[in-house]
Design a protein around this motif. Sequence first.
Motif, PDB file in Angstrom:
ATOM      1  N   ARG A   1      -6.986   4.869  -8.801  1.00  0.00           N
ATOM      2  CA  ARG A   1      -7.390   5.792  -7.734  1.00  0.00           C
ATOM      3  C   ARG A   1      -7.263   7.242  -8.181  1.00  0.00           C
ATOM      4  NH1 ARG A   1      -4.687   3.369  -2.151  1.00  0.00           N
ATOM      5  NH2 ARG A   1      -5.206   1.165  -2.527  1.00  0.00           N
TER       6      ARG A   1
ATOM      7  N   VAL B   1       1.657   2.024  -3.568  1.00  0.00           N
ATOM      8  CA  VAL B   1       0.511   2.629  -4.250  1.00  0.00           C
ATOM      9  C   VAL B   1       0.415   4.109  -3.910  1.00  0.00           C
ATOM     10  CG1 VAL B   1      -2.010   2.636  -4.478  1.00  0.00           C
ATOM     11  CG2 VAL B   1      -0.784   0.469  -4.328  1.00  0.00           C
ATOM     12  N   ARG B   2       0.550   4.447  -2.638  1.00  0.00           N
ATOM     13  CA  ARG B   2       0.434   5.848  -2.224  1.00  0.00           C
ATOM     14  C   ARG B   2       1.535   6.706  -2.840  1.00  0.00           C
ATOM     15  NH1 ARG B   2      -0.821   3.468   2.871  1.00  0.00           N
ATOM     16  NH2 ARG B   2       1.278   3.914   3.624  1.00  0.00           N
TER      17      ARG B   2
ATOM     18  N   THR C   1       7.547   1.686 -12.066  1.00  0.00           N
ATOM     19  CA  THR C   1       7.286   0.733 -10.984  1.00  0.00           C
ATOM     20  C   THR C   1       8.462   0.572 -10.026  1.00  0.00           C
ATOM     21  OG1 THR C   1       8.072  -1.167 -12.257  1.00  0.00           O
ATOM     22  CG2 THR C   1       5.743  -0.567 -12.505  1.00  0.00           C
TER      23      THR C   1
ATOM     24  N   LEU D   1       0.417  -2.583  -8.749  1.00  0.00           N
ATOM     25  CA  LEU D   1       0.343  -1.500  -7.764  1.00  0.00           C
ATOM     26  C   LEU D   1       0.319  -0.139  -8.451  1.00  0.00           C
ATOM     27  CD1 LEU D   1       2.810  -2.782  -5.004  1.00  0.00           C
ATOM     28  CD2 LEU D   1       0.312  -2.940  -5.053  1.00  0.00           C
TER      29      LEU D   1
ATOM     30  N   GLU E   1       0.827  -1.208   0.000  1.00  0.00           N
ATOM     31  CA  GLU E   1       0.000   0.000   0.000  1.00  0.00           C
ATOM     32  C   GLU E   1       0.862   1.259   0.000  1.00  0.00           C
ATOM     33  OE1 GLU E   1      -3.171   2.646   0.018  1.00  0.00           O
ATOM     34  OE2 GLU E   1      -3.078   0.524  -0.522  1.00  0.00           O
TER      35      GLU E   1
ATOM     36  N   GLU F   1      -3.093   0.251  -9.872  1.00  0.00           N
ATOM     37  CA  GLU F   1      -4.051   0.599  -8.825  1.00  0.00           C
ATOM     38  C   GLU F   1      -3.967   2.087  -8.491  1.00  0.00           C
ATOM     39  OE1 GLU F   1      -6.854   0.732  -5.808  1.00  0.00           O
ATOM     40  OE2 GLU F   1      -6.565  -0.673  -7.457  1.00  0.00           O
ATOM     41  N   ALA F   2      -2.750   2.622  -8.433  1.00  0.00           N
ATOM     42  CA  ALA F   2      -2.591   4.051  -8.196  1.00  0.00           C
ATOM     43  C   ALA F   2      -3.240   4.868  -9.305  1.00  0.00           C
ATOM     44  CB  ALA F   2      -1.110   4.401  -8.070  1.00  0.00           C
TER      45      ALA F   2
ATOM     46  N   HIS G   1       3.114   6.167  -5.756  1.00  0.00           N
ATOM     47  CA  HIS G   1       2.739   6.376  -7.157  1.00  0.00           C
ATOM     48  C   HIS G   1       1.617   7.418  -7.264  1.00  0.00           C
ATOM     49  CE1 HIS G   1       5.239   3.282  -8.832  1.00  0.00           C
ATOM     50  NE2 HIS G   1       4.564   2.268  -8.329  1.00  0.00           N
ATOM     51  N   LEU G   2       0.634   7.299  -6.384  1.00  0.00           N
ATOM     52  CA  LEU G   2      -0.519   8.199  -6.426  1.00  0.00           C
ATOM     53  C   LEU G   2      -0.097   9.653  -6.233  1.00  0.00           C
ATOM     54  CD1 LEU G   2      -3.586   8.524  -6.614  1.00  0.00           C
ATOM     55  CD2 LEU G   2      -3.708   8.076  -4.146  1.00  0.00           C
TER      56      LEU G   2
END
Length: 306
Positions: free
Chosen positions: A105, A52-53, A68, A98, A49, A101-102, A55-56
């Motif tokens: 979001r 992901v954060r 990545t 991941l 997680e 997923e970012a 990347h976001l």
Amino acid sequence: MVSTSPSLTDALAAGPLVLDGGLSNQLEAAGHDLTDALWSARLLAEEPEAVVRAHLAYYEAGAQVAITSSYQATFEGFARRGIGEERAAALLGRSVELAREAARRATADGVAGPLYVAASAGPYGAMLADGSEYRGRYGLSVDELERFHRPRLEVLAAARPDVLALETVPDAAEARALVRAVRGLGVPAYLSYSVAGDRTRAGQPLTEAFAVAAEADEVIAVGVNCCAPEDADRAVRSAAQVTGKPVVVYPNSGESWDAGARAWCGEAAFSADRVAAWAADGARLIGGCCRVGPDAIAELAAALGR
């Protein structure tokens, strides 16, 4: 559902895209300890997680392409930690998911797309984690280096990123191996050298190094990363002239790493003011590497009108 977004190749033909900044920079800023031979790849297994954060944060800052956390993720490196091949392959694939997923979001939060994912494959020296990624000339043949890189690239390609990021390559010989290793994978790649002045870290002239990818159809962009911003200025022009391909450029902040003190020192020289010149010289994937965080990427995106 079939994506209706343009391919990365088509997007590059339409104009420059914004790459992200240093993933490790953002992870460390969030309080994660990366003093490990696996570097950010450790978090693939332990704290996905957090990846992901990170990347976001870059997508929200204006990045259109996320790289990545697989730079230092290799079968050999995972094996030293007792992680078998099947689990290692799953973690490599997870690095792409991941980032996806970012992107999902970010899109849900109103970030305009399309958003792309570049699957990072660092050089052989990154697996060694001894600094040789900044020297090259490992004493291995091109065939041996191709055999090292191919299995990891096959797994990353199977995860269907938009592009394979063959990055921080210190040596033209390793670049030849990587160009051979991506043949037939069905995913385009970009090739990015780490440089010092007008030469690779291994000492080859950049004109010679860039020429390695000039006739490789799989390679859609060529350039430099993890270098001083002033070295990037010269390299962008050279990459465009030698290859005729779109150029990728994402230098460091300009600070230098003091290995003895284990600290960054010097003044940051990375500036969005350089972006217009890079784009004019042929850069189409533009971002930052070590010590370049979301704030700098936001400035860069604004300079490109993103």
